[in-house]
Design a protein around this motif. Structure first.
Motif, PDB file in Angstrom:
ATOM      1  N   VAL A 199      -2.093 -11.125   1.696  1.00 24.55           N
ATOM      2  CA  VAL A 199      -3.412 -10.645   2.046  1.00 24.55           C
ATOM      3  C   VAL A 199      -3.494  -9.106   2.311  1.00 24.55           C
ATOM      4  O   VAL A 199      -2.616  -8.687   2.894  1.00 24.55           O
ATOM      5  CB  VAL A 199      -3.970 -11.595   3.335  1.00 24.55           C
ATOM      6  CG1 VAL A 199      -3.838 -13.075   2.852  1.00 24.55           C
ATOM      7  CG2 VAL A 199      -3.104 -11.161   4.474  1.00 24.55           C
ATOM      8  N   GLN A 200      -4.742  -8.635   2.345  1.00 20.75           N
ATOM      9  CA  GLN A 200      -4.784  -7.281   2.873  1.00 20.75           C
ATOM     10  C   GLN A 200      -5.960  -7.108   3.886  1.00 20.75           C
ATOM     11  O   GLN A 200      -7.123  -7.922   3.601  1.00 20.75           O
ATOM     12  CB  GLN A 200      -5.341  -6.309   1.363  1.00 20.75           C
ATOM     13  CG  GLN A 200      -5.112  -4.925   1.756  1.00 20.75           C
ATOM     14  CD  GLN A 200      -5.443  -4.161   0.484  1.00 20.75           C
ATOM     15  OE1 GLN A 200      -6.442  -4.260   0.030  1.00 20.75           O
ATOM     16  NE2 GLN A 200      -4.611  -3.479  -0.214  1.00 20.75           N
ATOM     17  N   LEU A 201      -5.747  -6.455   4.856  1.00 20.17           N
ATOM     18  CA  LEU A 201      -6.752  -6.062   5.873  1.00 20.17           C
ATOM     19  C   LEU A 201      -7.443  -4.969   5.566  1.00 20.17           C
ATOM     20  O   LEU A 201      -6.841  -3.818   5.459  1.00 20.17           O
ATOM     21  CB  LEU A 201      -5.905  -6.135   7.271  1.00 20.17           C
ATOM     22  CG  LEU A 201      -6.791  -5.868   8.505  1.00 20.17           C
ATOM     23  CD1 LEU A 201      -7.726  -6.885   8.623  1.00 20.17           C
ATOM     24  CD2 LEU A 201      -5.777  -5.834   9.609  1.00 20.17           C
ATOM     25  N   ARG A 202      -8.781  -5.309   5.270  1.00 20.93           N
ATOM     26  CA  ARG A 202      -9.555  -4.062   4.954  1.00 20.93           C
ATOM     27  C   ARG A 202     -10.574  -3.676   5.853  1.00 20.93           C
ATOM     28  O   ARG A 202     -11.001  -4.506   6.767  1.00 20.93           O
ATOM     29  CB  ARG A 202     -10.334  -4.411   3.534  1.00 20.93           C
ATOM     30  CG  ARG A 202      -9.343  -4.527   2.418  1.00 20.93           C
ATOM     31  CD  ARG A 202      -9.984  -4.937   1.356  1.00 20.93           C
ATOM     32  NE  ARG A 202      -9.211  -5.350  -0.100  1.00 20.93           N
ATOM     33  CZ  ARG A 202      -9.433  -5.946  -1.041  1.00 20.93           C
ATOM     34  NH1 ARG A 202     -10.647  -6.046  -1.241  1.00 20.93           N
ATOM     35  NH2 ARG A 202      -8.484  -6.116  -1.973  1.00 20.93           N
ATOM     36  N   ALA A 203     -11.451  -2.496   5.717  1.00 24.01           N
ATOM     37  CA  ALA A 203     -12.307  -2.112   6.491  1.00 24.01           C
ATOM     38  C   ALA A 203     -11.846  -1.911   8.019  1.00 24.01           C
ATOM     39  O   ALA A 203     -12.570  -2.448   9.075  1.00 24.01           O
ATOM     40  CB  ALA A 203     -13.555  -2.868   6.453  1.00 24.01           C
ATOM     41  N   ILE A 204     -10.649  -1.223   8.102  1.00 30.69           N
ATOM     42  CA  ILE A 204     -10.042  -1.128   9.421  1.00 30.69           C
ATOM     43  C   ILE A 204     -10.593  -0.011  10.052  1.00 30.69           C
ATOM     44  O   ILE A 204     -11.117   1.223   9.628  1.00 30.69           O
ATOM     45  CB  ILE A 204      -8.684  -1.023   9.393  1.00 30.69           C
ATOM     46  CG1 ILE A 204      -8.010  -2.151   8.762  1.00 30.69           C
ATOM     47  CG2 ILE A 204      -7.933  -0.481  10.691  1.00 30.69           C
ATOM     48  CD1 ILE A 204      -6.268  -1.794   8.264  1.00 30.69           C
ATOM     49  N   GLU A 205     -11.005  -0.270  11.445  1.00 30.75           N
ATOM     50  CA  GLU A 205     -11.635   0.769  12.368  1.00 30.75           C
ATOM     51  C   GLU A 205     -10.464   1.288  13.364  1.00 30.75           C
ATOM     52  O   GLU A 205      -9.955   0.647  13.836  1.00 30.75           O
ATOM     53  CB  GLU A 205     -12.880   0.321  13.056  1.00 30.75           C
ATOM     54  CG  GLU A 205     -13.956  -0.146  12.323  1.00 30.75           C
ATOM     55  CD  GLU A 205     -15.196  -0.446  13.073  1.00 30.75           C
ATOM     56  OE1 GLU A 205     -15.150  -0.333  14.445  1.00 30.75           O
ATOM     57  OE2 GLU A 205     -16.099  -1.277  12.549  1.00 30.75           O
ATOM     58  N   GLY A 206     -10.380   2.607  13.311  1.00 30.28           N
ATOM     59  CA  GLY A 206      -9.221   3.122  14.505  1.00 30.28           C
ATOM     60  C   GLY A 206      -8.134   3.389  13.700  1.00 30.28           C
ATOM     61  O   GLY A 206      -7.636   3.432  12.432  1.00 30.28           O
ATOM     62  N   ASN A 207      -7.107   2.972  14.514  1.00 32.56           N
ATOM     63  CA  ASN A 207      -5.648   3.709  14.039  1.00 32.56           C
ATOM     64  C   ASN A 207      -5.038   2.447  13.237  1.00 32.56           C
ATOM     65  O   ASN A 207      -4.901   1.295  13.933  1.00 32.56           O
ATOM     66  CB  ASN A 207      -4.866   3.928  15.328  1.00 32.56           C
ATOM     67  CG  ASN A 207      -3.453   4.331  15.033  1.00 32.56           C
ATOM     68  OD1 ASN A 207      -2.758   3.807  14.050  1.00 32.56           O
ATOM     69  ND2 ASN A 207      -3.187   5.601  15.879  1.00 32.56           N
ATOM     70  N   ARG A 208      -4.956   2.625  12.090  1.00 30.46           N
ATOM     71  CA  ARG A 208      -4.116   1.383  11.190  1.00 30.46           C
ATOM     72  C   ARG A 208      -2.620   1.265  11.450  1.00 30.46           C
ATOM     73  O   ARG A 208      -1.904   0.120  11.288  1.00 30.46           O
ATOM     74  CB  ARG A 208      -4.241   1.630   9.702  1.00 30.46           C
ATOM     75  CG  ARG A 208      -3.656   3.081   9.150  1.00 30.46           C
ATOM     76  CD  ARG A 208      -4.395   3.861   7.743  1.00 30.46           C
ATOM     77  NE  ARG A 208      -3.007   4.532   7.211  1.00 30.46           N
ATOM     78  CZ  ARG A 208      -2.827   5.558   7.437  1.00 30.46           C
ATOM     79  NH1 ARG A 208      -3.403   6.275   8.652  1.00 30.46           N
ATOM     80  NH2 ARG A 208      -2.014   6.327   6.880  1.00 30.46           N
ATOM     81  N   ARG A 209      -1.944   2.113  11.914  1.00 31.81           N
ATOM     82  CA  ARG A 209      -0.485   2.142  12.492  1.00 31.81           C
ATOM     83  C   ARG A 209      -0.629   1.279  13.557  1.00 31.81           C
ATOM     84  O   ARG A 209       0.372   0.254  13.660  1.00 31.81           O
ATOM     85  CB  ARG A 209       0.066   3.312  12.946  1.00 31.81           C
ATOM     86  CG  ARG A 209       0.340   4.280  11.595  1.00 31.81           C
ATOM     87  CD  ARG A 209       1.158   5.530  11.976  1.00 31.81           C
ATOM     88  NE  ARG A 209       0.402   6.500  12.400  1.00 31.81           N
ATOM     89  CZ  ARG A 209      -0.059   7.337  11.629  1.00 31.81           C
ATOM     90  NH1 ARG A 209       0.013   7.419  10.418  1.00 31.81           N
ATOM     91  NH2 ARG A 209      -0.934   8.479  12.039  1.00 31.81           N
ATOM     92  N   GLN A 210      -1.574   1.138  14.452  1.00 32.44           N
ATOM     93  CA  GLN A 210      -1.622   0.070  15.585  1.00 32.44           C
ATOM     94  C   GLN A 210      -1.753  -1.205  15.146  1.00 32.44           C
ATOM     95  O   GLN A 210      -1.324  -1.987  15.922  1.00 32.44           O
ATOM     96  CB  GLN A 210      -2.413   0.939  16.774  1.00 32.44           C
ATOM     97  CG  GLN A 210      -2.035   2.090  17.547  1.00 32.44           C
ATOM     98  CD  GLN A 210      -2.940   2.692  18.421  1.00 32.44           C
ATOM     99  OE1 GLN A 210      -3.990   2.100  18.803  1.00 32.44           O
ATOM    100  NE2 GLN A 210      -2.525   3.668  18.926  1.00 32.44           N
ATOM    101  N   VAL A 211      -2.954  -1.246  14.308  1.00 28.54           N
ATOM    102  CA  VAL A 211      -3.071  -2.570  13.750  1.00 28.54           C
ATOM    103  C   VAL A 211      -1.998  -3.279  13.011  1.00 28.54           C
ATOM    104  O   VAL A 211      -1.627  -4.401  13.319  1.00 28.54           O
ATOM    105  CB  VAL A 211      -4.262  -2.419  12.865  1.00 28.54           C
ATOM    106  CG1 VAL A 211      -4.388  -3.771  11.911  1.00 28.54           C
ATOM    107  CG2 VAL A 211      -5.486  -1.983  13.367  1.00 28.54           C
TER     108      VAL A 211
END
Length: 585
Positions: free
Chosen positions: A236-248
């Motif tokens: 799966v791919q997590l899209r439309a991330i707000e903020g810091n993707r490294r922390q996500v």
């Protein structure tokens, strides 16, 4: 297709033991490799791939089991075998002081290719590899891609039936890699059996079949597509991330339903433990618009799954490193800065008026084909080369005037590991910590800390040349970070390492960036480029494109290729630059 599906390599119960090691390097291995096929040999560092290749080439005798290559027993019929097997080892033995033609002559002598057959072979191979224009150039002055082409030409002398390629694309840019694949596909179409050992899983997907090794044993034997299909519903791919993707990503890797994850531009790609069992989206704190979307599984997803999952998202290194505080007067927006940076060598301009700046806590990538000028640019920014014109600054320090002072602010991990091969691991740690000014109890404490963080304890008396590649990389990173620098320069840091080791490395880098470390990296591995916040694409000494990975991919998108990969973008943007240059002439 011209060839029959003949069994060219047949191994049954193959085993190889080395004195002093409790476990065999290759154990109970049975497989059949066929003519007219490219078989990918993949596995983590230390899986036994190179040992197996050397047995195929007749350079190592099996401890047990049976092996036949092109109908010959590699031990009893070594001379006959060498006439039908072409072998290109991981560190191909080109003589860098000899020209392209002189290297071909040397290998033709070794393979007893003489007279008219030699003349015809040279003509054919030089045309095949597009090296005819460079016969008088010393091998040491060839680009990485051209060296690999010359290595392939030397391995093909004598028209072998079996071609063994051990990590042939390490250090090779995407354009040269595609050319190499084109040539090898032609050989397979003509009936040759090709074994291609690789740590790049996107590359293994191009093979007709794969043999996945782990711990000396065969973990999978079949087609890439069949293995990837086993992962249906788990990618799966997590899209439309707000903020810091490294922390996500770090939060996602803590979820019990997630066994692996990587950054893909502004998105995060995850591999699930079970199909349909998705992580709790709210716990990822990726923003109100974030969504999980099922995507097509990759061979790399299946590879990680077979190995029991990735290394997780927690960096022990980042936990022990302090947060970076900038000195007064240093702008957080320009920790690394190049203005009109130029370097000439005689009449040749390697870097031509390159300008960029890198902010605190940013990962900035320098990409480009072999010989494009990115390494020259990189070395000027490290203070290893003096610019012919323009300015290079780190932490506000002019590298022309105060290179030594500037180098104290940065850590440098070189492409070929700037370690001292004849010193032990412990001696390298002492040396580099001393170079960076550490003394006494502070030095001993930092060495002990790095040994613990990178699990180097069992190897302290080992010389780097005898370390597994993953531990060489750990040692090189440890040496670069002894003085807790604000800036980290990484030159091809994961070249040739397996996906698990690569993930471990980037977990550390992501953790350091969260502490405020600024990173500048060169790479030929395009999935790795996705970790960068911004990228500068350098070609013919000039910066031809700059932006985030997603911005560069968007520039390469078309009706025929609506969703290009980073590799597609790299190749298209270079081609557009060539077309514009030709139009201007």
């Amino acid at each position: 297709m011209a060839a029959e599906m003949d069994d060219m390599i047949v191994a049954e119960g193959l085993e190889k033991r080395f004195a002093g090691l409790a476990e065999p390097a290759v154990s109970a291995l049975s497989t059949v490799l066929r003519a007219g096929r490219i078989t990918g040999l993949v596995g983590p560092d230390g899986a036994g791939k190179t040992t197996l290749m050397r047995m195929f080439a007749g350079l190592l005798a099996p401890t047990a089991g049976s092996l036949r290559v092109a109908g010959f027993d590699p031990v009893r019929s070594a001379r006959d075998l060498h006439q039908v097997v072409g072998y290109m080892p991981q560190k191909f033995g080109l003589y860098e002081d000899l020209t392209v033609l002189e290297n071909l002559v040397l290998y033709a002598d070794l393979r007893d290719v003489t007279g008219a057959a030699r003349t015809a072979s040279f003509e054919q191979l030089l045309a095949f590899t597009d090296l005819a224009r460079f016969t008088g150039r010393p091998a040491g002055k060839l680009s990485g891609g051209m060296k690999q082409k010359l290595g392939l030409a030397c391995a093909l002398l004598g028209q072998p039936k079996v071609l063994l390629l051990d990590e042939p694309s390490v250090g090779v840019d995407p354009i040269s890699r595609r050319e190499l694949w084109r040539m090898v596909n032609t050989l397979a179409d003509d009936g040759m059996a090709v074994v291609w050992s690789t740590s790049y899983l996107d590359e293994a997907e191009l093979c007709h079949e794969v043999r996945l090794m782990n711990g000396g044993r065969m973990a999978y034997d079949g087609t890439p597509a069949e293995l990837a299909r086993r992962m249906a519903g788990r990618s799966v791919q997590l899209r439309a991330i707000e903020g810091n993707r490294r922390q996500v990503l770090t939060r996602a890797l803590r979820d019990s339903q997630v066994i692996d994850g990587v950054i893909q531009g502004r998105n995060v790609r995850l591999v699930l433990r079970e199909a349909g069992q998705w992580p709790d989206l709210a716990s990822l704190m990726a923003g109100a618009e974030a969504q999980l979307v099922e995507v097509t599984p990759r061979l790399e997803d299946a590879f990680i799954d077979l190995l029991g999952g990735g290394p997780g998202g927690e960096s022990v290194l980042a936990q022990v490193m302090p947060s970076i505080r900038l000195p007064d007067g240093v702008s957080a927006d320009a920790i690394i800065e190049a203005r009109g940076l130029t370097r000439t060598f005689g009449d040749f301009t390697a870097t031509d008026h390159v300008t960029f700046q890198v902010a605190r806590g940013e990962i900035f990538g320098l990409l480009g084909p072999n010989g494009a000028g990115k390494s020259t640019t990189f070395k000027m920014m490290c203070g290893l080369l003096t610019p012919s014109a323009g300015d290079a600054r780190v932490m506000g320090i002019d590298l022309k005037r105060s290179a030594s002072q500037a180098r104290q602010q940065l850590g440098y991990m070189a492409q070929k590991f700037s370690l001292y091969g004849k010193l032990s691991v412990a001696a390298n740690l002492r040396f580099f910590s001393g170079v960076y000014g550490l003394r006494g109890e502070v030095q001993r404490a930092k060495i002990d800390e790095m040994v613990r963080v990178f699990a180097l304890g069992p190897y302290l008396d080992t010389v780097p040349n005898d370390l597994p590649l993953g531990f060489k990389q750990r040692l090189a990173l440890a040496c670069a970070l002894m003085h807790e620098p604000a800036i980290l320069f990484l030159d091809e840091p994961t070249s040739g390492v397996d996906p698990v080791t690569r993930r471990e490395f980037w977990t550390h880098i992501n953790g350091l960036v969260e502490k405020g470390v600024t990173v500048m990296v060169t790479t030929h591995f395009m999935d790795e480029a996705e970790y960068c916040d911004r990228i500068a694409l350098v070609y013919r000494g000039q910066m031809i494109a700059a932006g985030s990975p997603d911005e560069l991919k968007a520039r390469a998108a078309s009706a025929e290729l609506p969703d290009p990969t980073m590799e597609d973008a790299f190749i298209k943007l270079v081609a557009e630059s060539d077309a514009a240059r030709e139009g201007a002439l």
